[in-house]
Design a protein around this motif. Structure first.
Motif, PDB file in Angstrom:
ATOM      1  N   ASN B 309       0.828  -1.205   0.000  1.00 38.71           N
ATOM      2  CA  ASN B 309       0.000   0.000   0.000  1.00 38.71           C
ATOM      3  C   ASN B 309       0.858   1.248   0.000  1.00 38.71           C
ATOM      4  O   ASN B 309       0.575   2.214  -0.700  1.00 38.71           O
ATOM      5  CB  ASN B 309      -0.902   0.040   1.244  1.00 38.71           C
ATOM      6  N   ARG B 310       1.904   1.238   0.812  1.00 42.56           N
ATOM      7  CA  ARG B 310       2.760   2.418   0.904  1.00 42.56           C
ATOM      8  C   ARG B 310       3.388   2.738  -0.452  1.00 42.56           C
ATOM      9  O   ARG B 310       3.417   3.892  -0.872  1.00 42.56           O
ATOM     10  CB  ARG B 310       3.855   2.184   1.949  1.00 42.56           C
ATOM     11  N   ILE B 311       3.875   1.703  -1.118  1.00 38.21           N
ATOM     12  CA  ILE B 311       4.560   1.942  -2.386  1.00 38.21           C
ATOM     13  C   ILE B 311       3.572   2.364  -3.464  1.00 38.21           C
ATOM     14  O   ILE B 311       3.855   3.257  -4.262  1.00 38.21           O
ATOM     15  CB  ILE B 311       5.406   0.709  -2.756  1.00 38.21           C
ATOM     16  N   ALA B 312       2.363   1.786  -3.431  1.00 35.85           N
ATOM     17  CA  ALA B 312       1.331   2.200  -4.393  1.00 35.85           C
ATOM     18  C   ALA B 312       0.935   3.657  -4.145  1.00 35.85           C
ATOM     19  O   ALA B 312       0.775   4.442  -5.082  1.00 35.85           O
ATOM     20  CB  ALA B 312       0.116   1.286  -4.276  1.00 35.85           C
ATOM     21  N   GLN B 313       0.791   4.031  -2.883  1.00 34.74           N
ATOM     22  CA  GLN B 313       0.405   5.412  -2.559  1.00 34.74           C
ATOM     23  C   GLN B 313       1.507   6.392  -2.951  1.00 34.74           C
ATOM     24  O   GLN B 313       1.237   7.492  -3.446  1.00 34.74           O
ATOM     25  CB  GLN B 313       0.102   5.560  -1.062  1.00 34.74           C
ATOM     26  N   ALA B 314       2.751   5.972  -2.746  1.00 35.37           N
ATOM     27  CA  ALA B 314       3.873   6.841  -3.118  1.00 35.37           C
ATOM     28  C   ALA B 314       3.875   7.065  -4.620  1.00 35.37           C
ATOM     29  O   ALA B 314       4.061   8.187  -5.102  1.00 35.37           O
ATOM     30  CB  ALA B 314       5.190   6.212  -2.679  1.00 35.37           C
ATOM     31  N   ALA B 315       3.628   5.986  -5.375  1.00 37.46           N
ATOM     32  CA  ALA B 315       3.607   6.100  -6.828  1.00 37.46           C
ATOM     33  C   ALA B 315       2.462   7.020  -7.253  1.00 37.46           C
ATOM     34  O   ALA B 315       2.629   7.892  -8.105  1.00 37.46           O
ATOM     35  CB  ALA B 315       3.461   4.721  -7.460  1.00 37.46           C
ATOM     36  N   ALA B 316       1.286   6.844  -6.616  1.00 40.63           N
ATOM     37  CA  ALA B 316       0.106   7.626  -7.002  1.00 40.63           C
ATOM     38  C   ALA B 316       0.298   9.110  -6.682  1.00 40.63           C
ATOM     39  O   ALA B 316      -0.181   9.987  -7.399  1.00 40.63           O
ATOM     40  CB  ALA B 316      -1.126   7.084  -6.298  1.00 40.63           C
ATOM     41  N   SER B 317       1.027   9.404  -5.599  1.00 40.51           N
ATOM     42  CA  SER B 317       1.183  10.798  -5.186  1.00 40.51           C
ATOM     43  C   SER B 317       2.375  11.458  -5.862  1.00 40.51           C
ATOM     44  O   SER B 317       2.610  12.646  -5.700  1.00 40.51           O
ATOM     45  CB  SER B 317       1.376  10.877  -3.668  1.00 40.51           C
ATOM     46  N   GLY B 318       3.145  10.673  -6.608  1.00 43.98           N
ATOM     47  CA  GLY B 318       4.308  11.224  -7.283  1.00 43.98           C
ATOM     48  C   GLY B 318       5.499  11.426  -6.357  1.00 43.98           C
ATOM     49  O   GLY B 318       6.527  11.937  -6.769  1.00 43.98           O
ATOM     50  N   ARG B 319       5.359  10.989  -5.087  1.00 39.89           N
ATOM     51  CA  ARG B 319       6.469  11.163  -4.142  1.00 39.89           C
ATOM     52  C   ARG B 319       7.477  10.023  -4.227  1.00 39.89           C
ATOM     53  O   ARG B 319       8.579  10.136  -3.726  1.00 39.89           O
ATOM     54  CB  ARG B 319       5.943  11.210  -2.688  1.00 39.89           C
ATOM     55  N   GLY B 320       7.048   8.910  -4.818  1.00 36.97           N
ATOM     56  CA  GLY B 320       7.907   7.727  -4.787  1.00 36.97           C
ATOM     57  C   GLY B 320       8.870   7.712  -5.958  1.00 36.97           C
ATOM     58  O   GLY B 320       8.607   8.271  -7.008  1.00 36.97           O
ATOM     59  N   ASN B 321       9.987   7.061  -5.749  1.00 36.35           N
ATOM     60  CA  ASN B 321      10.938   6.796  -6.800  1.00 36.35           C
ATOM     61  C   ASN B 321      10.337   5.674  -7.657  1.00 36.35           C
ATOM     62  O   ASN B 321       9.771   4.729  -7.129  1.00 36.35           O
ATOM     63  CB  ASN B 321      12.231   6.349  -6.101  1.00 36.35           C
ATOM     64  N   VAL B 322      10.454   5.782  -8.993  1.00 40.60           N
ATOM     65  CA  VAL B 322       9.852   4.751  -9.845  1.00 40.60           C
ATOM     66  C   VAL B 322      10.436   3.373  -9.590  1.00 40.60           C
ATOM     67  O   VAL B 322       9.821   2.362  -9.900  1.00 40.60           O
ATOM     68  CB  VAL B 322       9.984   5.065 -11.356  1.00 40.60           C
ATOM     69  N   ASP B 323      11.614   3.335  -9.036  1.00 38.59           N
ATOM     70  CA  ASP B 323      12.222   2.046  -8.756  1.00 38.59           C
ATOM     71  C   ASP B 323      11.855   1.518  -7.374  1.00 38.59           C
ATOM     72  O   ASP B 323      12.368   0.498  -6.940  1.00 38.59           O
ATOM     73  CB  ASP B 323      13.743   2.145  -8.911  1.00 38.59           C
ATOM     74  N   GLY B 324      10.958   2.239  -6.692  1.00 38.35           N
ATOM     75  CA  GLY B 324      10.508   1.800  -5.367  1.00 38.35           C
ATOM     76  C   GLY B 324       9.894   0.422  -5.390  1.00 38.35           C
ATOM     77  O   GLY B 324       9.912  -0.287  -4.379  1.00 38.35           O
TER      78      GLY B 324
END
Lengths: 378, 418
Positions: B309-324
């Motif tokens: 969930n955390r990694i999906a939310q990071a991707a959705a919010s644009g805060r995550g690194n694409v390689d997360g």
């Protein structure tokens, strides 16, 4: 910590972060190593003004959260406590404040008001806990007319020697029972303990036929099991978030070190054996963030999975948080075990957090019992 | 929505009515693609083709596919609504991955109009199952080091070499194949993707038996296989661009908007008996050691979900690194390995030797333990995930490689012999 915060939450976190940077830098904590309390009284009252002790208490009871999800807001404060290795009984004061909110009684409201404005400290004496089996409780509470009689001992109790009041949980014959006990009660002994931590203080608390009036009961005699479980969940949210803050600080300084430190003509960060170690640590760190946040959200929302998520957070972070910081020590080499280096503050923090309000094993026991209960109910 | 697209709510109601009227309850061979024997698997494949045809005839195939190739041209939200309505119902599971995604997704992105017209409607009607031929016997993680060669011959290409770990190629129809077309440039610059029918002279398909006895994966041997240039996908020597998108769609798997699959589908075979039921069977529910392991198992289960969930939310919010997602891949692999070990430990000797009746309850626990490393190997190893995390998430220096900037012909592919 959550990736996305509301602006009020971000302000709450940032205000505490700046306050801690200013008041309790690691240089100050080094100096306060032998101070009996570990912090100045105004540090705690100023912190209370920033909301440190009121987030789990509703507005009707003079508390208040910033987002409507007090446990999530509090997890942000706890995260900053961990990241700064900050002193102060954040866990116990919040757990007791939440336990007293909405309760009638003079002692109950006096203690709650003191906790909210930071003028007094209260500590938890968990002499009966949800993970314990019959016979494992260390405190008994008996009824004698209009009095309660308390016997037994608990250790370690955070800020036991600084507290004015104790929230005592004990076996009441018919079930778990909780009562407020002033520290000047006769028969009560509070002995400061030596500790691994240099920023926080612990004590051993012994009850020898300590009498308090029955109006000091918190909840019904013999009927405190659910309340204690909620308190354990609240403690879990704070401890998990705090450990994640300490893990973040330790990981960040170790990552910097890997780039700066050269050996055999190469940066440590260029060795695949070490890169893979860092990748593992990063996965533990991200999982710890994720599960600490999940616990805060589940507890804030009173989700049916709140207790399980909270215990899972403690069980995971209790194990991997300490492993992570120990591995940061290993990656630093000899300098990592010196007092001069900052790393030990965070090692102490995760090592203590892993054993307070339930160990890894205790929380796994709770999780197993919850699973077995769910199967029986199904 | 503007432009006359049907609203998601209207679509959902229409889908609900059609599904209720036309599709039965979910079948065991929908949840798991593994069948007891080949005969049953052939039946399941034929039934999936018929079921996909039924969805096509009902007007619900290819929800996010373009209308000019037989799709509905709707949004991922429509696909999601359909998948939600499909919960608990039978569905053609063998089309999901790899046919719809990555194969059809790659065809849509890189195919010519003729190629798309030839294959996309055929896929949506249930006529073509596709597979992906990426890995080779000599290279697992190093996909760009492919040595299966394609040599130009007039209007055709001649393919020689071998691909491996191709799931269910023995009954599928077409495959995407990454081949080397230029040996005089560095490895990423000399690759080309082709589409080819699997059952033709020059292709031998062998079944690979895993240590569990299961035989879904195949190895293909190509001997002078002739492929017309019109079946080339993307530019000559442009295969790595195609391959990167291909692997992207492979990574997102069932979450691709091209995949029709009921939400909340769990695979009882992949999950196996719970730690609790294993402990009960072993008479260890009150054993503190077993309870500790049950608690650890549950901890890892909750942590795995929380991290996802955390990694999906990071991707959705644009805060995550694409390689997360590499962090998730590493964590999931390691957690599954530990959980398989925990289950084997709780079960004790009964997971090592069992009666026929205990196949599912006990045998599967033992077999999952023997096969446990698959969760750290399949879909990119945890070692590669660690490299990705260290280099692309944490910014550490890249590993030295023996093939960077070197013509592929000169890249060492084995020990130097005196």
């Amino acid at each position: 910590m959550l990736h996305v915060l509301e602006s009020d939450q971000e302000m709450l976190r940032d205000t505490t972060a700046r306050f801690l940077d200013d008041k309790v830098p690691l240089s100050r904590l080094r100096k306060d190593r032998d101070d009996p309390a570990g912090f100045a009284p105004e540090y705690w009252t100023n912190g209370a003004e920033l909301g440190w002790t009121s987030l789990l208490v509703s507005e009707e009871d003079d508390g208040g959260s910033v987002s409507g999800r007090g446990a999530v807001d509090l997890s942000l404060i706890a995260y900053e406590f961990g990241r700064h290795a900050a002193p102060g009984p954040l866990v116990d004061c919040n757990v007791v404040a939440a336990a007293l909110a909405g309760r009638s009684g003079d002692a109950q409201s006096t203690v709650l008001a003191g906790l909210l404005d930071g003028s007094l400290i209260a500590a938890c004496c968990l002499g009966t806990a949800p993970w314990q089996c019959r016979g494992e409780q260390t405190i008994t509470i008996a009824r004698d007319g209009d009095d309660l009689v308390i016997d037994g001992a608990v250790r370690p109790v955070e800020a036991g020697a600084q507290a004015a009041w104790l929230l005592v949980s004990g076996h009441g014959g018919t079930g778990p029972t909780q009562a407020l006990v002033p520290v000047d009660a006769s028969g009560l002994t509070i002995m400061p303990l030596r500790t691994l931590d240099v920023t926080r203080r612990y004590a051993a608390v012994t009850f020898d036929k300590v009498r308090v009036p029955a109006r000091h009961l918190v909840g019904d005699f013999g009927g405190a099991a659910d309340a204690i479980a909620r308190q354990v969940d609240n403690a879990a949210v704070i401890l998990a978030a705090e450990s994640v803050g300490a893990m973040d600080a330790a990981f960040a300084m170790t990552l910097d070190y890997a780039f700066d430190r050269y050996t055999f003509g190469r940066a440590l960060a260029s060795y695949q054996a070490l890169k893979h170690r860092f990748a593992d640590l990063k996965s533990w760190l991200e999982a710890s963030h994720a599960i600490a946040d999940a616990a805060a959200e589940a507890v804030a929302d009173s989700s049916p999975l709140a207790s399980e998520t909270a215990s899972a957070a403690r069980a995971y972070i209790g194990q991997y948080g300490t492993e992570l910081v120990q591995d940061c020590v290993q990656l630093h080499g000899g300098i990592g075990v010196t007092y001069e280096h900052d790393l030990h503050f965070f090692l102490r923090r995760v090592a203590l957090d892993a054993v307070l309000h339930g160990t890894v094993t205790d929380h796994r026991r709770l999780l197993a019992a919850a699973r077995i209960g769910q199967e029986k109910a199904a | 929505m503007s432009g006359g697209i049907e609203s998601v709510d209207d679509f959902r109601l229409r889908a609900r009515a059609w599904i209720k009227a036309n599709l039965g309850p979910i079948q065991p061979f929908d949840a798991s693609q593994n069948c007891e024997n080949d005969e049953i698997e052939r039946e399941a494949v034929a039934r999936d083709r018929a079921l996909q045809r039924q969805i096509w005839d009902g007007g619900f195939a290819g929800i996010c596919f373009p209308p000019e190739y037989g799709g509905l041209g709707l949004t991922p939200a429509h696909q999601r609504a359909f998948n939600e309505e499909l919960a608990g119902h039978e569905f053609p599971s063998r089309f999901t991955v790899p046919t719809f995604s990555p194969c059809a997704a790659v065809l849509l992105e890189f195919g010519t109009p003729e190629q798309k017209a030839a294959h996309i409607p055929a896929i949506l009607k249930g006529d073509e199952f596709w597979v992906q031929m990426l890995s080779e016997p000599g290279g697992g993680s190093d996909v760009a080091g492919a040595t299966t060669s394609a040599v130009r011959d007039g209007d055709d290409w001649i393919i020689n070499g071998s691909k491996v770990w191709t799931s269910r190629a023995w009954w599928a129809d077409w495959g995407l194949c990454l081949a080397r077309t230029n040996w005089d440039v560095p490895k990423h610059q000399g690759l080309t993707v082709f589409a080819l029918p699997l059952h033709q002279p020059g292709i031998e398909i062998h079944r690979i038996e895993r240590l569990s006895g299961e035989t879904e994966a195949c190895q293909e041997f190509f001997t002078d296989v002739r492929v017309p240039d019109s079946d080339r996908l993307g530019p000559v020597d442009g295969g790595w661009t195609v391959g990167s998108r291909w692997m992207y769609f492979e990574r997102i798997g069932h979450n691709s908007p091209y995949v029709t699959r009921p939400v909340g589908l769990t695979n009882p075979e992949a999950e196996g008996p719970s730690a609790i039921s294993i402990a009960r069977r072993a008479g260890r529910l009150d054993d503190p050691v077993a309870r500790d392991l049950i608690g650890e198992d549950r901890t890892l289960e909750i942590a795995t979900h929380a991290l996802q969930n955390r990694i999906a939310q990071a991707a959705a919010s644009g805060r995550g690194n694409v390689d997360g997602s590499a962090v998730d891949r590493l964590f999931r692999g390691i957690a599954r390995v530990r959980r398989a070990t925990i289950e084997y430990e709780i079960a004790g000797p009964q997971a090592a030797a069992w009666t026929e009746e205990e196949d599912h309850a006990s045998g599967s626990t033992g077999m999952r333990y023997l096969m446990r490393q698959v969760s750290c190997i399949g879909g990119g190893t945890t070692e590669i995930a660690r490299n990705v995390i260290a280099e692309r998430v944490l910014g550490m220096p890249r590993e030295l490689s023996g093939d960077k900037g070197v013509p592929f012909r000169d890249v060492p592919r084995g020990p130097k012999r005196a």
